[in-house]
Design an enzyme around this catalytic site. Structure first.
Site, PDB file in Angstrom:
ATOM      1  N   PHE A 204       0.823  -1.217   0.000  1.00 46.75           N
ATOM      2  CA  PHE A 204       0.000   0.000   0.000  1.00 46.75           C
ATOM      3  C   PHE A 204       0.859   1.272   0.000  1.00 46.75           C
ATOM      4  CE2 PHE A 204      -2.262   2.749   3.367  1.00 46.75           C
ATOM      5  CZ  PHE A 204      -2.842   3.576   2.416  1.00 46.75           C
ATOM      6  N   ILE A 205       1.620   1.495   1.079  1.00 51.42           N
ATOM      7  CA  ILE A 205       2.347   2.764   1.176  1.00 51.42           C
ATOM      8  C   ILE A 205       3.556   2.752   0.238  1.00 51.42           C
ATOM      9  CG2 ILE A 205       3.433   4.419   2.751  1.00 51.42           C
ATOM     10  CD1 ILE A 205       1.910   3.052   5.060  1.00 51.42           C
TER      11      ILE A 205
ATOM     12  N   THR B   4       5.912   2.882  12.898  1.00 45.65           N
ATOM     13  CA  THR B   4       4.522   3.165  13.236  1.00 45.65           C
ATOM     14  C   THR B   4       4.398   3.836  14.608  1.00 45.65           C
ATOM     15  OG1 THR B   4       2.480   2.026  13.900  1.00 45.65           O
ATOM     16  CG2 THR B   4       4.457   0.734  14.018  1.00 45.65           C
ATOM     17  N   ASP B   5       3.296   4.546  14.800  1.00 46.54           N
ATOM     18  CA  ASP B   5       3.016   5.128  16.125  1.00 46.54           C
ATOM     19  C   ASP B   5       2.653   4.049  17.146  1.00 46.54           C
ATOM     20  OD1 ASP B   5       0.490   4.466  15.133  1.00 46.54           O
ATOM     21  OD2 ASP B   5      -0.388   6.441  15.444  1.00 46.54           O
ATOM     22  N   GLU B   6       2.331   2.829  16.655  1.00 47.23           N
ATOM     23  CA  GLU B   6       1.851   1.790  17.570  1.00 47.23           C
ATOM     24  C   GLU B   6       2.938   1.327  18.543  1.00 47.23           C
ATOM     25  OE1 GLU B   6      -0.840  -1.050  15.932  1.00 47.23           O
ATOM     26  OE2 GLU B   6      -1.377   0.260  14.268  1.00 47.23           O
TER      27      GLU B   6
ATOM     28  N   TYR C  38       2.396  -7.252  16.414  1.00 53.06           N
ATOM     29  CA  TYR C  38       2.813  -6.343  15.331  1.00 53.06           C
ATOM     30  C   TYR C  38       3.671  -5.207  15.884  1.00 53.06           C
ATOM     31  CZ  TYR C  38       2.522  -2.337  12.142  1.00 53.06           C
ATOM     32  OH  TYR C  38       2.830  -1.240  11.371  1.00 53.06           O
TER      33      TYR C  38
ATOM     34  N   LYS D 135       7.683  -4.274  15.330  1.00 51.92           N
ATOM     35  CA  LYS D 135       8.144  -3.001  14.750  1.00 51.92           C
ATOM     36  C   LYS D 135       9.074  -2.280  15.738  1.00 51.92           C
ATOM     37  CE  LYS D 135       7.188  -1.283  11.327  1.00 51.92           C
ATOM     38  NZ  LYS D 135       7.748  -1.379   9.946  1.00 51.92           N
TER      39      LYS D 135
ATOM     40  N   PRO E  36      -8.513  -8.364  20.795  1.00 51.22           N
ATOM     41  CA  PRO E  36      -7.826  -8.538  22.082  1.00 51.22           C
ATOM     42  C   PRO E  36      -6.704  -7.502  22.231  1.00 51.22           C
ATOM     43  CG  PRO E  36      -7.916 -10.614  20.852  1.00 51.22           C
ATOM     44  CD  PRO E  36      -8.408  -9.540  19.928  1.00 51.22           C
TER      45      PRO E  36
HETATM   46  P1  NAD Z   1       1.350  -3.576   3.362  1.00 50.30           P
HETATM   47  O1  NAD Z   1       1.050  -4.770   4.186  1.00 50.30           O
HETATM   48  O2  NAD Z   1       0.298  -2.991   2.481  1.00 50.30           O
HETATM   49  O3  NAD Z   1       2.611  -3.870   2.415  1.00 50.30           O
HETATM   50  C1  NAD Z   1       3.729  -4.578   2.866  1.00 50.30           C
HETATM   51  C2  NAD Z   1       4.551  -4.972   1.633  1.00 50.30           C
HETATM   52  O4  NAD Z   1       5.713  -5.655   2.094  1.00 50.30           O
HETATM   53  C3  NAD Z   1       3.806  -5.919   0.693  1.00 50.30           C
HETATM   54  O5  NAD Z   1       3.996  -5.515  -0.646  1.00 50.30           O
HETATM   55  C4  NAD Z   1       4.460  -7.273   0.952  1.00 50.30           C
HETATM   56  O6  NAD Z   1       4.459  -8.128  -0.181  1.00 50.30           O
HETATM   57  C5  NAD Z   1       5.878  -6.847   1.318  1.00 50.30           C
HETATM   58  N1  NAD Z   1       6.563  -7.845   2.152  1.00 50.30           N
HETATM   59  C6  NAD Z   1       6.082  -8.474   3.269  1.00 50.30           C
HETATM   60  N2  NAD Z   1       6.991  -9.345   3.744  1.00 50.30           N
HETATM   61  C7  NAD Z   1       8.090  -9.233   2.919  1.00 50.30           C
HETATM   62  C8  NAD Z   1       9.353  -9.871   2.901  1.00 50.30           C
HETATM   63  N3  NAD Z   1       9.704 -10.789   3.816  1.00 50.30           N
HETATM   64  N4  NAD Z   1      10.230  -9.529   1.934  1.00 50.30           N
HETATM   65  C9  NAD Z   1       9.909  -8.593   1.001  1.00 50.30           C
HETATM   66  N5  NAD Z   1       8.705  -7.978   0.963  1.00 50.30           N
HETATM   67  C10 NAD Z   1       7.806  -8.294   1.921  1.00 50.30           C
HETATM   68  O7  NAD Z   1       1.903  -2.487   4.391  1.00 50.30           O
HETATM   69  P2  NAD Z   1       1.770  -0.905   4.366  1.00 50.30           P
HETATM   70  O8  NAD Z   1       0.490  -0.531   5.002  1.00 50.30           O
HETATM   71  O9  NAD Z   1       2.103  -0.417   2.994  1.00 50.30           O
HETATM   72  O10 NAD Z   1       2.941  -0.523   5.374  1.00 50.30           O
HETATM   73  C11 NAD Z   1       4.257  -0.291   4.911  1.00 50.30           C
HETATM   74  C12 NAD Z   1       5.144   0.054   6.096  1.00 50.30           C
HETATM   75  O11 NAD Z   1       4.623   1.203   6.769  1.00 50.30           O
HETATM   76  C13 NAD Z   1       5.236  -1.056   7.150  1.00 50.30           C
HETATM   77  O12 NAD Z   1       6.556  -1.096   7.611  1.00 50.30           O
HETATM   78  C14 NAD Z   1       4.293  -0.574   8.255  1.00 50.30           C
HETATM   79  O13 NAD Z   1       4.723  -1.055   9.508  1.00 50.30           O
HETATM   80  C15 NAD Z   1       4.447   0.927   8.145  1.00 50.30           C
HETATM   81  N6  NAD Z   1       3.282   1.712   8.579  1.00 50.30           N
HETATM   82  C16 NAD Z   1       2.039   1.458   8.081  1.00 50.30           C
HETATM   83  C17 NAD Z   1       0.956   2.240   8.463  1.00 50.30           C
HETATM   84  C18 NAD Z   1      -0.422   2.012   7.900  1.00 50.30           C
HETATM   85  O14 NAD Z   1      -1.391   2.661   8.362  1.00 50.30           O
HETATM   86  N7  NAD Z   1      -0.610   1.161   6.925  1.00 50.30           N
HETATM   87  C19 NAD Z   1       1.145   3.279   9.383  1.00 50.30           C
HETATM   88  C20 NAD Z   1       2.449   3.516   9.879  1.00 50.30           C
HETATM   89  C21 NAD Z   1       3.510   2.731   9.466  1.00 50.30           C
HETATM   90  P1  TYD Z   2      -6.814  -1.243  11.134  1.00 55.39           P
HETATM   91  O1  TYD Z   2      -7.202  -0.625   9.825  1.00 55.39           O
HETATM   92  O2  TYD Z   2      -6.743  -2.728  11.223  1.00 55.39           O
HETATM   93  O3  TYD Z   2      -5.433  -0.567  11.558  1.00 55.39           O
HETATM   94  P2  TYD Z   2      -4.643  -0.615  12.986  1.00 55.39           P
HETATM   95  O4  TYD Z   2      -5.021  -1.817  13.728  1.00 55.39           O
HETATM   96  O5  TYD Z   2      -3.209  -0.622  12.533  1.00 55.39           O
HETATM   97  O6  TYD Z   2      -4.985   0.664  13.706  1.00 55.39           O
HETATM   98  O7  TYD Z   2      -7.827  -0.742  12.244  1.00 55.39           O
HETATM   99  C1  TYD Z   2      -8.077   0.631  12.457  1.00 55.39           C
HETATM  100  C2  TYD Z   2      -9.035   0.743  13.625  1.00 55.39           C
HETATM  101  O8  TYD Z   2     -10.301   0.204  13.218  1.00 55.39           O
HETATM  102  C3  TYD Z   2      -8.608  -0.063  14.838  1.00 55.39           C
HETATM  103  O9  TYD Z   2      -8.960   0.650  16.011  1.00 55.39           O
HETATM  104  C4  TYD Z   2      -9.405  -1.347  14.732  1.00 55.39           C
HETATM  105  C5  TYD Z   2     -10.699  -0.886  14.061  1.00 55.39           C
HETATM  106  N1  TYD Z   2     -11.352  -1.899  13.198  1.00 55.39           N
HETATM  107  C6  TYD Z   2     -12.719  -2.152  13.367  1.00 55.39           C
HETATM  108  O10 TYD Z   2     -13.396  -1.559  14.218  1.00 55.39           O
HETATM  109  N2  TYD Z   2     -13.307  -3.082  12.547  1.00 55.39           N
HETATM  110  C7  TYD Z   2     -12.599  -3.762  11.607  1.00 55.39           C
HETATM  111  O11 TYD Z   2     -13.196  -4.644  10.918  1.00 55.39           O
HETATM  112  C8  TYD Z   2     -11.212  -3.488  11.441  1.00 55.39           C
HETATM  113  C9  TYD Z   2     -10.388  -4.205  10.409  1.00 55.39           C
HETATM  114  C10 TYD Z   2     -10.627  -2.535  12.261  1.00 55.39           C
END
Ligand code: NAD
Ligand code: TYD
Length: 362
Positions: A13-14, A136-138, A162, A166, A295
């Site tokens: 995604f990102i 991540t902020d988590e 998770y 991280k 959980p």
């Molecule tokens: P995503 O799950 O959409 O994408 C992850 C990508 O990594 C996928 O293309 C997957 O194929 C690849 N991947 C997974 N395991 C791999 C491996 N062993 N070797 C090579 N490639 C591998 O994740 P995202 O939402 O795009 O997040 C990207 C980064 O940003 C992550 O590090 C995540 O922790 C961080 N992040 C995400 C969010 C969010 O809201 N999505 C927020 C803050 C930080």
């Molecule tokens: P999510 O998109 O899974 O991201 P993260 O767990 O990294 O924050 O969830 C965002 C928020 O939405 C989180 O508080 C969990 C909640 N959530 C629901 O209420 N229902 C759902 O089906 C999902 C996937 C998430």
């Protein structure tokens, strides 16, 4: 400026949004995109890039030491933007092992390869080299309603497999900087939303379920708070940190948008009511279903972004109303992408596994 940039997880995604932004922003940079194409990664995310000729896709695992080493050598990698990770909290609860493997061991493998190439073999000058770690902020844990926002110095307190994985990778990156002098930056960002997000995450899940008249699952009381950021804003922040951030520094990134989950779901339903007046499922709010909570569900996140604003002049461009509208429109306009993701991943199986046993709350 980066010349040969290794992007890991650039089919996710990102990462895919970042690849798009970088190719459009910098006409000199060459991208080597290493991605394992897990369920979350897809070549459909990399269609119609601004300049295909400067994008080299490598299908592989960041834990594959020989592969990663050879990429550093072969492409004279001078910069890394490390996105690859297992990223979904719910999946980390169901199956933590892959999170430890990819997020911890994968980051370690990349750090070792960078150390060998840049510090031992001196393949590029240290002034040119930079390893940027996307986090991540988590990692900071959960806030009570009155706690101040997370800053760069808030102690780590991860609470899910998770976020623990991280946090572990963040510590490794900092350790490589302090122990070996590896040039690094880190960023910790809040929840992203926008185009190409895999539809198991809250916002795309709600949009797609609503379009199909399926229940809209809200965990617990729906009052959990996230600090939502439009994905293109996150990518522009990472580019600023990678190109202008100070060596060894960490930057918090956030959107300043903190409505509870239920309000996000309501807003999405209202947007769909308006964009889809003929839908048989209007009002879409009637599809909302409260289900058993996750959980250990973190209650509230909030990011203090004064450092990146002050030091690099970055702040989000998109507000939540405009960002959510753009996102809903994107999912409505991209049915072929949705279909290819549905067919090329385990989405259906995951939905059954995650929601089948979530008892409806009384
Ligand atoms: P995503 O799950 O959409 O994408 C992850 C990508 O990594 C996928 O293309 C997957 O194929 C690849 N991947 C997974 N395991 C791999 C491996 N062993 N070797 C090579 N490639 C591998 O994740 P995202 O939402 O795009 O997040 C990207 C980064 O940003 C992550 O590090 C995540 O922790 C961080 N992040 C995400 C969010 C969010 O809201 N999505 C927020 C803050 C930080
Ligand atoms: P999510 O998109 O899974 O991201 P993260 O767990 O990294 O924050 O969830 C965002 C928020 O939405 C989180 O508080 C969990 C909640 N959530 C629901 O209420 N229902 C759902 O089906 C999902 C996937 C998430």
């Amino acid at each position: 400026m980066p010349k040969n940039l290794l992007v890991t997880g650039g089919a996710g995604f990102i990462g895919s949004n970042f690849v798009r932004l970088v190719l459009a922003t910098d006409p000199q940079v060459r991208i080597i995109n290493l991605d394992k194409l897990t369920y979350a990664g897809s070549m459909a995310n990399l269609q119609n890039l601004p300049d295909e000729s400067r994008h080299n896709f490598v299908h592989g695992d960041i834990c594959d030491r020989e592969l990663v080493r050879s990429l550093f050598q072969q492409h004279l990698i001078d910069s890394v933007a490390h996105f690859a990770a297992e990223s979904h909290v719910d999946r980390s609860i169901a199956d933590p092992e892959s999170f430890i493997r990819t997020n911890v061991m994968g980051t370690f493998t990349l750090l070792e390869a960078a150390r060998e190439a840049w510090l031992k073999n001196k393949s590029v000058s240290l002034e040119q080299a930079r390893f940027h770690h996307v986090s991540t902020d988590e990692v900071f844990g959960s806030l009570s309603p009155t706690d101040p926002a997370f800053s760069e110095t808030t102690p780590y307190s991860p609470r899910s497999p998770y976020s623990a994985s991280k946090a572990s990778s963040d510590h490794l990156v900092r350790a490589y900087h302090h122990t070996y002098g590896l040039p690094v930056t880190l960023s910790n960002c809040s929840n992203n939303y926008g185009p190409y997000q895999f539809p198991e995450k809250l916002i795309p899940l709600i949009i797609l379920n609503a379009l199909n008249g399926k229940p809209l699952p809200v965990y617990g009381d729906g009052q959990q708070i996230r600090d939502w950021l439009y994905v293109e804003d996150h990518c522009s922040a990472i580019w600023q940190v990678l190109t202008r951030g100070a060596n060894g520094e960490t930057y918090n990134i956030g959107g300043g948008n903190q409505p509870p989950n239920l309000e996000i779901v309501h807003t999405l339903c209202d947007i769909l009511d308006e964009l889809h007046p003929a839908s048989p499922y209007r009002p879409h709010r009637s599809l909302i279903t409260f289900v058993a909570d996750r959980p250990g569900h973190d209650r509230r996140y909030d990011m203090d972004i004064r450092k990146i604003d002050h030091d690099l002049g970055w702040r989000p461009q998109e507000n939540l109303a405009s960002g959510l509208l753009k996102t809903v429109r994107w999912y409505l306009d991209n049915a072929a992408w949705i279909e290819s993701i549905r067919q090329g991943s385990d989405l259906t199986g995951w939905m059954e596994k995650n929601y089948a046993n979530r008892e409806k709350k009384a």
